[in-house]
Design a protein around this motif. Sequence first.
Motif, PDB file in Angstrom:
ATOM      1  N   HIS A   1      -9.607   2.462   6.781  1.00 21.10           N
ATOM      2  CA  HIS A   1      -9.807   1.163   6.131  1.00 21.10           C
ATOM      3  C   HIS A   1     -11.299   0.842   6.059  1.00 21.10           C
ATOM      4  O   HIS A   1     -12.068   1.233   6.936  1.00 21.10           O
ATOM      5  CB  HIS A   1      -9.059   0.097   6.937  1.00 21.10           C
ATOM      6  CG  HIS A   1      -9.097  -1.269   6.331  1.00 21.10           C
ATOM      7  ND1 HIS A   1      -8.798  -1.506   5.010  1.00 21.10           N
ATOM      8  CD2 HIS A   1      -9.407  -2.482   6.877  1.00 21.10           C
ATOM      9  CE1 HIS A   1      -8.922  -2.811   4.769  1.00 21.10           C
ATOM     10  NE2 HIS A   1      -9.281  -3.419   5.881  1.00 21.10           N
TER      11      HIS A   1
ATOM     12  N   GLY B   1      -4.883  -1.739   7.199  1.00 13.02           N
ATOM     13  CA  GLY B   1      -5.924  -2.743   6.959  1.00 13.02           C
ATOM     14  C   GLY B   1      -5.272  -4.106   7.094  1.00 13.02           C
ATOM     15  O   GLY B   1      -4.242  -4.359   6.474  1.00 13.02           O
TER      16      GLY B   1
ATOM     17  N   TRP C   1      -1.934  -3.738   5.033  1.00 12.15           N
ATOM     18  CA  TRP C   1      -2.096  -2.858   3.880  1.00 12.15           C
ATOM     19  C   TRP C   1      -2.157  -1.428   4.403  1.00 12.15           C
ATOM     20  O   TRP C   1      -3.054  -1.112   5.194  1.00 12.15           O
ATOM     21  CB  TRP C   1      -3.394  -3.251   3.156  1.00 12.15           C
ATOM     22  CG  TRP C   1      -3.757  -2.464   1.951  1.00 12.15           C
ATOM     23  CD1 TRP C   1      -2.924  -1.733   1.165  1.00 12.15           C
ATOM     24  CD2 TRP C   1      -5.071  -2.353   1.380  1.00 12.15           C
ATOM     25  NE1 TRP C   1      -3.624  -1.168   0.130  1.00 12.15           N
ATOM     26  CE2 TRP C   1      -4.943  -1.521   0.235  1.00 12.15           C
ATOM     27  CE3 TRP C   1      -6.326  -2.866   1.699  1.00 12.15           C
ATOM     28  CZ2 TRP C   1      -6.036  -1.203  -0.566  1.00 12.15           C
ATOM     29  CZ3 TRP C   1      -7.421  -2.546   0.899  1.00 12.15           C
ATOM     30  CH2 TRP C   1      -7.270  -1.723  -0.226  1.00 12.15           C
TER      31      TRP C   1
ATOM     32  N   GLY D   1       0.832  -1.204   0.000  1.00 14.89           N
ATOM     33  CA  GLY D   1       0.000   0.000   0.000  1.00 14.89           C
ATOM     34  C   GLY D   1       0.865   1.251   0.000  1.00 14.89           C
ATOM     35  O   GLY D   1       1.817   1.344  -0.785  1.00 14.89           O
ATOM     36  N   GLU D   2       0.563   2.152   0.915  1.00 19.98           N
ATOM     37  CA  GLU D   2       1.223   3.471   0.939  1.00 19.98           C
ATOM     38  C   GLU D   2       2.598   3.382   1.599  1.00 19.98           C
ATOM     39  O   GLU D   2       2.857   3.979   2.645  1.00 19.98           O
ATOM     40  CB  GLU D   2       0.338   4.477   1.682  1.00 19.98           C
ATOM     41  CG  GLU D   2      -1.074   4.612   1.115  1.00 19.98           C
ATOM     42  CD  GLU D   2      -1.097   5.089  -0.326  1.00 19.98           C
ATOM     43  OE1 GLU D   2      -0.414   6.092  -0.617  1.00 19.98           O
ATOM     44  OE2 GLU D   2      -1.768   4.442  -1.151  1.00 19.98           O
TER      45      GLU D   2
ATOM     46  N   ARG E   1      -3.117   2.251   4.133  1.00 18.08           N
ATOM     47  CA  ARG E   1      -4.189   2.922   3.389  1.00 18.08           C
ATOM     48  C   ARG E   1      -4.023   4.451   3.444  1.00 18.08           C
ATOM     49  O   ARG E   1      -3.461   4.978   4.384  1.00 18.08           O
ATOM     50  CB  ARG E   1      -5.554   2.571   4.004  1.00 18.08           C
ATOM     51  CG  ARG E   1      -5.867   1.091   4.152  1.00 18.08           C
ATOM     52  CD  ARG E   1      -6.114   0.393   2.837  1.00 18.08           C
ATOM     53  NE  ARG E   1      -6.959   1.095   1.898  1.00 18.08           N
ATOM     54  CZ  ARG E   1      -8.271   0.877   1.735  1.00 18.08           C
ATOM     55  NH1 ARG E   1      -8.889  -0.040   2.467  1.00 18.08           N
ATOM     56  NH2 ARG E   1      -8.975   1.546   0.838  1.00 18.08           N
ATOM     57  N   ASP E   2      -4.605   5.120   2.438  1.00 17.05           N
ATOM     58  CA  ASP E   2      -4.592   6.591   2.447  1.00 17.05           C
ATOM     59  C   ASP E   2      -5.917   7.145   2.967  1.00 17.05           C
ATOM     60  O   ASP E   2      -6.223   8.323   2.823  1.00 17.05           O
ATOM     61  CB  ASP E   2      -4.276   7.135   1.050  1.00 17.05           C
ATOM     62  CG  ASP E   2      -5.294   6.709   0.016  1.00 17.05           C
ATOM     63  OD1 ASP E   2      -6.276   6.019   0.387  1.00 17.05           O
ATOM     64  OD2 ASP E   2      -5.115   7.051  -1.173  1.00 17.05           O
TER      65      ASP E   2
END
Lengths: 435, 104
Positions: free
Chosen positions: A286, A210, A280, A133-134, A282-283
């Motif tokens: 979640h 997440g 994960w 992810g980010e 996230r931006d």
Amino acid sequence: MPKQDKGLIELYNDDPERADYLVFGRKTGLDRRGFLRGAGLASMGAVLGTAIPFSANMPSGLIPAALAESVDDFRIESKHADMIVHNDRPVNVEAAAHLLDDDITPADKHFIRNNGTMPEPMSKADWRLKIDGEVEDELELSYDQLKNEFETVTLRLQLECGGNGRAGFNPLPRGNPWTIGAIGCAEWTGVRLRDVLRRAGLKQSAVYTGHYSYDEHLSGDPDRPAISRGGPIDKMMDPHTIIALQMNGEDIPIEHGFPARIVAPGWAGSVSQKWVTRIWLRDKEHDGPGMTGLSYRMPRHPVDPGAEVPHEDMMVMTSMVVKSAITNPVAGTEVQAGRPFEVRGQAWAGDDHVTAMEVSIDYGATWQPAELEAPHNRFAWQRWRANITPPQVGYYEVWARATDNLGRSQPMVVPGWNPRGYLNNACHRIHFTAV
Amino acid sequence: MAIRQMLICGAAAAALLLSAPAMAEEEYEFAPLPPGEGAEETFYNCSACHSLQTLTNGAYSRRVWDEIIDWMIEDQGMWELDPEEREIILNYLATHLGEDHSGS
């Protein structure tokens, strides 16, 4: 004995009704009346008494409270029989209050809250943790890499189900009717999640995690996570939020997340994904199963009991709240009138800590302070004890009340109703008789 | 696989030997659900994925049961129910596991 760990769980996962019949002699389902009949009980005891090793794999004493109460000498070998089973598919088990008397909760007295199936253990060699992810660099770490390439920490961390105490709400909200025992404080060994996230390199845009795991959804749909929650980046970067590799100095038992799980203490247990395989970044908040709608969310403003709350008026829960349990004596104990006896328990307060503890034996008319220990480390629960003298013979109740470092105390009655029944921190009480 | 089969056979043998008296007493065929119209439909639609304790633990209003059925179908991978069957199940749940149900 040869490998005997393919017992009850697999049997239940394969075909629960058949397993019920095979194991307990019950025709279908979970008929407790059937359970209590002599023959059904005898067959269960006898099945356990043979070489069939159900006890070796059975998560933490899966005995309904009714059975534990009615048959004093019935025990599953090496498991505690006083655990209260709310469900066996998915497995949801809580501790009776007196089982929480250890400063470090043993695995067999720690609550279990599953959303999906009890998975077959994945081997440490096959297990991987993906960070994506980010992040600047996606990672895929083996068990040995986690263990050897990051600093290891050992901490006593309290984990509580968000719905602990749900049974006290009226009307009863959806979910497991937990009473007081969906809480535990085990000693977890692992690596700080923040060290792992720093190795991956967080982008500015990373605001939430997440979590994903290798257990399966009850429907059997492989594309559907049983649950996938997460937390805001500040909580996940807290040095007490860890990827645990051991529970109480041993491999984590399968029902608690073997080979690795997140432990994000002080928040609803569902943030602490068991059997974790992917984090994960996230931006945004979640939105996996368990994050949206009414799940693990509280109304933004107080609501009437039983109210239908629009989803947009709900917000994700953060820290759990101040709470305590009376862990000794066992409810219903008989004591001597006019003689002091010790009442003790544990207290905790989510992200915060407990600064005062009081008890009452006159229904809250007067309170006496209890002795309160400092936590072993931040996020460990705190031991409290008090000497109580019942002035005369008769029936009494002990009420216990904790206050946190921000001056917030437990309410005597059930706090604000909410659609899914979270955060009930009403005072715990037990009865005793003086003779 | 062989181990598993041995275990199952072992368990079956033990259970069969000992459970004969239990079988003599007829239990409600959809236990632990309380007897009532719609118990059969409820039993087969719900127990495919989860234990029926998930139901008998509850004591919910008709509205909440209706929401739970929606949630099962929309979010939890349950099959679509035809409207007639859904009504039978909802009636059963609201009547026998309603707000005044004392829990299991």
